[in-house]
Design a protein around this motif. Sequence first.
Motif, PDB file in Angstrom:
ATOM      1  N   GLU A  98      43.325  44.939  48.098  1.00 27.30           N
ATOM      2  CA  GLU A  98      43.948  43.947  47.222  1.00 27.30           C
ATOM      3  C   GLU A  98      45.382  43.647  47.652  1.00 27.30           C
ATOM      4  N   GLU A 125      53.094  46.101  48.971  1.00 26.85           N
ATOM      5  CA  GLU A 125      52.246  44.919  48.891  1.00 26.85           C
ATOM      6  C   GLU A 125      52.641  43.990  50.024  1.00 26.85           C
ATOM      7  N   HIS A 174      47.193  46.675  38.562  1.00 26.37           N
ATOM      8  CA  HIS A 174      46.055  47.032  39.396  1.00 26.37           C
ATOM      9  C   HIS A 174      45.720  48.500  39.152  1.00 26.37           C
ATOM     10  N   TYR A 204      53.857  39.680  41.057  1.00 29.13           N
ATOM     11  CA  TYR A 204      53.112  38.513  41.533  1.00 29.13           C
ATOM     12  C   TYR A 204      51.664  38.513  41.050  1.00 29.13           C
ATOM     13  N   THR A 205      51.039  39.696  41.022  1.00 31.18           N
ATOM     14  CA  THR A 205      49.598  39.758  40.721  1.00 31.18           C
ATOM     15  C   THR A 205      49.271  40.618  39.509  1.00 31.18           C
TER      16      THR A 205
END
Length: 341
Positions: free
Chosen positions: A84, A100, A70, A66-67
């Motif tokens: 985050e 997450e 990191h 999704y992001t």
Amino acid sequence: MLITSLPGYGQHGTSEPENHGTAEEEFAATEFILEHIADSHEWHILTTPGGHHVSVYLPVILYSKYTGFHLFSSKRLAHGHHHEGFFVQEEGPQEGRIAEEEYPVDGEIYYLPLDFSVTKNVAAMIVVAIIVIMLFTSLARSYRRTGVSEPRGLQGFLEPLILFVKEDIAIPNIGDKHEKFLPYLLTVFFFILFNNVFGLVPFFPFGANVTGNIAVTLVLASFTFLVTQFSGNKAYWRHVFATPGVPFWLLPVMMVVELIGIIAKPFALMVRLFANITAGHIIVIALVSVIFIFKTLWVLPGAVVFVLFMDCLELLVAFLQAYVFTLLSALFIGIAVEEHH
């Protein structure tokens, strides 16, 4: 290196409520043992008398569909903090894993991203790899400078081990083709040996339970499996799929039996190394826990004696398990490359 001073902060970054009552909190031996043999995202060094925890925080590398990617320090997830949208699960079957929270999947309240983090075991393997490379690079320079001569210093320690692997493991089990597989056998032997020995040293940057991690032993056993199968000659595969002397109607049964045997060999390698190293660590930590369970110094002399005895036994097991893993790997490879007449 960072010092964490929040009350109730455990070894692996979990947040534990501080007991302000008059009753003394009971010592949880099981949790204490599991914390010390498990992997973690930080390297706990010591706890000061004031309750401060000295730790080295390691890089967290995550990929979320999704992001994206990191990269941050594991300090940001310590004490139960979120960063985050990520957090460390403190209970349940996924305890210790990073999740997450903002993207529910299939009714769950969190999503498990791909974790490429440098954990304690990964860092320990990197340390071992650097040390081994430095040792053997120095040994190679010594041979180039002086040639074959009387071994001295570091050369006198490593050369007998190298000759042992070559003359007592590789040649008897593989035969004339041993030189092709000797680099792999030497790598496996010294990797397991150094990780086993360094795992017994109770201070940073050692003390990690690397070969007591089932994932590490799985990878080692998988390498032996792949080397064996890709090195197998026609006689080896003929024995698997068309066992000589077996009636035609029994060939399917024998084929299944042989395929099970092919898988069982690396499985036994994986479990043997993992179980022996993990059991040794558990016994040592359990003996230390006896002092806190009985809450008296009367048991201290006996516990110390037994811990020293177990450490000596574990040192023997460290060499023995490196030898057994390398020996069985050479035996399996020798069976695959043997020429049948």
